[in-house]
Write a protein that holds these residues in place. Structure first.
Motif, PDB file in Angstrom:
ATOM      1  N   GLY A 292      85.667 -91.959   5.092  1.00 34.20           N
ATOM      2  CA  GLY A 292      86.409 -90.472   4.673  1.00 34.20           C
ATOM      3  C   GLY A 292      85.439 -89.389   5.290  1.00 34.20           C
ATOM      4  N   MET A 293      85.797 -88.156   4.745  1.00 35.37           N
ATOM      5  CA  MET A 293      85.273 -87.113   5.150  1.00 35.37           C
ATOM      6  C   MET A 293      84.131 -86.925   4.899  1.00 35.37           C
ATOM      7  N   LEU A 294      83.502 -87.613   3.780  1.00 35.44           N
ATOM      8  CA  LEU A 294      82.011 -87.617   3.296  1.00 35.44           C
ATOM      9  C   LEU A 294      81.157 -88.311   4.219  1.00 35.44           C
ATOM     10  N   GLY A 295      81.875 -89.448   4.930  1.00 35.61           N
ATOM     11  CA  GLY A 295      81.054 -89.943   6.261  1.00 35.61           C
ATOM     12  C   GLY A 295      80.883 -89.275   7.389  1.00 35.61           C
ATOM     13  N   CYS A 296      81.919 -88.401   7.550  1.00 35.99           N
ATOM     14  CA  CYS A 296      81.936 -87.584   8.945  1.00 35.99           C
ATOM     15  C   CYS A 296      81.029 -86.575   8.497  1.00 35.99           C
ATOM     16  N   LEU A 297      80.693 -85.974   7.274  1.00 33.67           N
ATOM     17  CA  LEU A 297      79.813 -85.014   7.096  1.00 33.67           C
ATOM     18  C   LEU A 297      78.383 -85.532   7.135  1.00 33.67           C
ATOM     19  N   ALA A 298      78.139 -86.708   6.649  1.00 27.63           N
ATOM     20  CA  ALA A 298      77.016 -87.219   6.998  1.00 27.63           C
ATOM     21  C   ALA A 298      76.506 -87.484   8.529  1.00 27.63           C
ATOM     22  N   VAL A 299      77.462 -87.964   9.187  1.00 23.16           N
ATOM     23  CA  VAL A 299      77.257 -87.992  10.651  1.00 23.16           C
ATOM     24  C   VAL A 299      76.857 -86.886  11.328  1.00 23.16           C
ATOM     25  N   LEU A 300      77.623 -85.897  10.825  1.00 26.38           N
ATOM     26  CA  LEU A 300      77.148 -84.295  11.314  1.00 26.38           C
ATOM     27  C   LEU A 300      76.004 -83.664  10.872  1.00 26.38           C
ATOM     28  N   ILE A 301      75.761 -84.127   9.730  1.00 25.10           N
ATOM     29  CA  ILE A 301      74.310 -83.520   9.088  1.00 25.10           C
ATOM     30  C   ILE A 301      73.286 -84.145   9.663  1.00 25.10           C
ATOM     31  N   LEU A 302      73.191 -85.331   9.812  1.00 21.65           N
ATOM     32  CA  LEU A 302      72.181 -86.240  10.592  1.00 21.65           C
ATOM     33  C   LEU A 302      72.125 -85.781  12.087  1.00 21.65           C
ATOM     34  N   LEU A 303      73.187 -85.471  13.059  1.00 13.98           N
ATOM     35  CA  LEU A 303      73.208 -85.120  14.137  1.00 13.98           C
ATOM     36  C   LEU A 303      72.619 -83.646  14.281  1.00 13.98           C
ATOM     37  N   THR A 304      72.795 -82.625  13.237  1.00 16.23           N
ATOM     38  CA  THR A 304      72.321 -81.514  13.332  1.00 16.23           C
ATOM     39  C   THR A 304      70.872 -81.384  12.967  1.00 16.23           C
ATOM     40  N   ALA A 305      70.486 -82.333  12.200  1.00 14.44           N
ATOM     41  CA  ALA A 305      69.091 -82.446  11.943  1.00 14.44           C
ATOM     42  C   ALA A 305      68.480 -82.773  13.125  1.00 14.44           C
ATOM     43  N   ILE A 306      68.749 -83.557  13.889  1.00 11.52           N
ATOM     44  CA  ILE A 306      68.113 -84.019  15.173  1.00 11.52           C
ATOM     45  C   ILE A 306      68.163 -82.663  16.116  1.00 11.52           C
ATOM     46  N   ILE A 307      69.176 -82.159  16.196  1.00  8.59           N
ATOM     47  CA  ILE A 307      69.096 -80.889  17.100  1.00  8.59           C
ATOM     48  C   ILE A 307      68.178 -79.887  16.462  1.00  8.59           C
ATOM     49  N   VAL A 308      68.188 -79.607  15.302  1.00  5.16           N
ATOM     50  CA  VAL A 308      67.348 -78.700  14.680  1.00  5.16           C
ATOM     51  C   VAL A 308      65.760 -79.202  14.824  1.00  5.16           C
ATOM     52  N   ARG A 309      65.434 -80.253  14.756  1.00  8.24           N
ATOM     53  CA  ARG A 309      64.152 -80.753  14.857  1.00  8.24           C
ATOM     54  C   ARG A 309      63.705 -80.755  16.526  1.00  8.24           C
ATOM     55  N   CYS A 310      64.708 -80.773  17.333  1.00  8.05           N
ATOM     56  CA  CYS A 310      64.408 -80.709  18.820  1.00  8.05           C
ATOM     57  C   CYS A 310      63.999 -79.394  19.060  1.00  8.05           C
ATOM     58  N   LEU A 311      64.546 -78.098  18.314  1.00 10.61           N
ATOM     59  CA  LEU A 311      64.596 -76.912  18.512  1.00 10.61           C
ATOM     60  C   LEU A 311      63.090 -76.279  17.781  1.00 10.61           C
ATOM     61  N   MET A 312      62.599 -77.138  16.942  1.00 10.90           N
ATOM     62  CA  MET A 312      61.512 -76.754  15.961  1.00 10.90           C
ATOM     63  C   MET A 312      60.422 -77.282  16.862  1.00 10.90           C
ATOM     64  N   VAL A 313      60.492 -78.307  17.717  1.00  5.34           N
ATOM     65  CA  VAL A 313      59.516 -78.803  18.698  1.00  5.34           C
ATOM     66  C   VAL A 313      59.371 -77.936  19.901  1.00  5.34           C
ATOM     67  N   ALA A 314      60.557 -77.299  20.167  1.00  4.17           N
ATOM     68  CA  ALA A 314      60.407 -76.390  21.417  1.00  4.17           C
ATOM     69  C   ALA A 314      59.774 -75.130  20.834  1.00  4.17           C
ATOM     70  N   LYS A 315      59.862 -74.697  19.631  1.00  5.38           N
ATOM     71  CA  LYS A 315      59.168 -73.520  19.211  1.00  5.38           C
ATOM     72  C   LYS A 315      57.642 -73.721  19.222  1.00  5.38           C
ATOM     73  N   ASN A 316      57.298 -74.816  18.916  1.00  5.78           N
ATOM     74  CA  ASN A 316      55.671 -75.142  18.820  1.00  5.78           C
ATOM     75  C   ASN A 316      55.296 -75.865  19.871  1.00  5.78           C
ATOM     76  N   ALA A 317      56.133 -75.786  21.243  1.00  4.00           N
ATOM     77  CA  ALA A 317      55.582 -76.528  22.337  1.00  4.00           C
ATOM     78  C   ALA A 317      54.255 -76.038  22.994  1.00  4.00           C
ATOM     79  N   ARG A 318      53.553 -76.923  23.553  1.00  4.35           N
ATOM     80  CA  ARG A 318      52.245 -76.339  23.922  1.00  4.35           C
ATOM     81  C   ARG A 318      52.258 -75.277  25.257  1.00  4.35           C
ATOM     82  N   ASN A 319      53.502 -75.204  25.901  1.00  2.00           N
ATOM     83  CA  ASN A 319      53.819 -74.466  27.101  1.00  2.00           C
ATOM     84  C   ASN A 319      55.094 -73.978  27.380  1.00  2.00           C
ATOM     85  N   THR A 320      55.559 -73.168  28.204  1.00  6.51           N
ATOM     86  CA  THR A 320      56.961 -72.687  28.367  1.00  6.51           C
ATOM     87  C   THR A 320      57.844 -73.965  28.825  1.00  6.51           C
TER      88      THR A 320
END
Length: 345
Positions: A292-320
């Motif tokens: 259902g829609m709850l399952g779809c939202l769970a997938v989207l939330i999980l994928l969004t979390a992965i993307i956000v984490r990638c951007l957080m790593v980018a912000k704290n990276a050692r160099n450009t």
């Protein structure tokens, strides 16, 4: 000897981003369960086993890749660019047609049991990584020597993009994969500081070019149909719109909580009118029907979390360079999430 091995293992474990790894493993395991459900009607565990092996292999590669110094690797950008061009040449339209033919026959082959672990690796998927690394190096170099607001800088960077997109599309005729490079380029260039006016010019120019090609009938008919059925579901429900129609029926049938795992009418249906490519292209539709829609939202939330984490790593990276690489990977995930989920919708 044992101490050195132990120290090496501990060093690998220390450098790994465990939160990102856990999020990716969570998404992969979710997908594994859904593949098991979407292939249940075939009476074979082949695809589940193949996917499970791929997850284990992927985790191992993750730890190995965490040891690579991206700054040092980017210094070999000529080799990386050459590898990308050679790899794309292998991604010919004939090879892709063979892959599509194999996918159409997958149901027959799966019923015959496990004969090994066949897996198609599309060169474009690997080249995305080399493209991101080379572009990161170029952005840093151009920014240091010319700045990122001049026509010369944009033309230099755009030349790399046009080379990869043009070459890939000319060889494979796969516009969807080619557009990934354009989106990744735009995201990385924007973060690096390319002037906003160039993005506006590119959008206006691209839109005008697309309209002109459409009016001059230079766009293949099958590609036009893909655009038109999005806006008119009744255009060709038994042809170009068939997959989209079945997908929407599956998603709508799931409602809020779904019909239950391993109980979706179309996902578990064996007849030809059931959901096509349910364990590959339309896995999101299978999720919508069974969870259902709850399952779809769970997938989207999980994928969004992965993307956000990638951007957080980018912000704290050692160099450009490492920061730009993280942004590029996040951009790939954003584009592919939007395009794959959007296709099902």
């Amino acid at each position: 000897m044992l101490k050195r091995i132990k120290d090496s293992i501990l060093d690998i474990l220390r450098q790994a981003d465990w939160l990102l790894l856990c999020l990716c493993c969570g998404a992969a395991l979710f997908g594994l369960v859904m593949i098991a459900s979407a292939t249940n009607f075939l009476g074979s565990w082949k695809m589940v086993i193949v996917q499970a092996c791929a997850i284990v292999l992927g985790v191992g590669i993750y730890f190995l890749m965490s040891q690579i110094d991206l700054t040092e690797a980017s210094k070999r950008w000529k080799w990386l660019l050459g590898f990308g061009i050679v790899a794309l040449k292998r991604d010919s339209s004939e090879e892709q047609q063979e892959i599509y033919r194999q996918e159409r026959e997958e149901a027959i082959r799966l019923r015959q049991g496990i004969r090994g672990f066949p897996a198609n690796i599309q060169p474009a998927e690997i080249v995305k990584l080399t493209f991101i690394l080379v572009l990161s190096k170029q952005l840093v170099w151009v920014k240091e020597h010319w700045g990122l607001r001049s026509l010369r800088s944009v033309a230099f960077l755009g030349g790399h993009l046009l080379l990869m997109v043009g070459l890939y599309y000319a060889i494979s005729s796969d516009m969807g994969s080619a557009l990934v490079y354009a989106f990744v380029f735009a995201a990385m260039a924007f973060v690096a500081g390319v002037a906003a006016r160039w993005f506006v010019i590119a959008l206006l120019g691209g839109g005008a070019a697309f309209y002109l090609l459409w009016e001059l009938d230079k766009i293949p008919d099958y590609m036009k149909e893909r655009f038109m059925v999005v806006f008119d579901h009744s255009l060709d429900p038994l042809g170009a719109g068939w997959q989209q129609t079945r997908s929407l029926l599956a998603l709508g049938g799931g409602k809020l909580t779904g019909q239950g795992l391993f109980h979706g009418i179309q996902t578990q249906g064996e007849y030809s009118g059931s959901l096509p490519f349910r364990y590959t292209d339309f896995i999101f539709s299978a999720i919508g029907e069974e969870l259902g829609m709850l399952g779809c939202l769970a997938v989207l939330i999980l994928l969004t979390a992965i993307i956000v984490r990638c951007l957080m790593v980018a912000k704290n990276a050692r160099n450009t360079i490492e920061s730009y690489v993280c942004v590029g990977v996040a951009a790939v995930l954003i584009f592919q999430t939007i395009s794959n989920v959007g296709m099902c919708l």
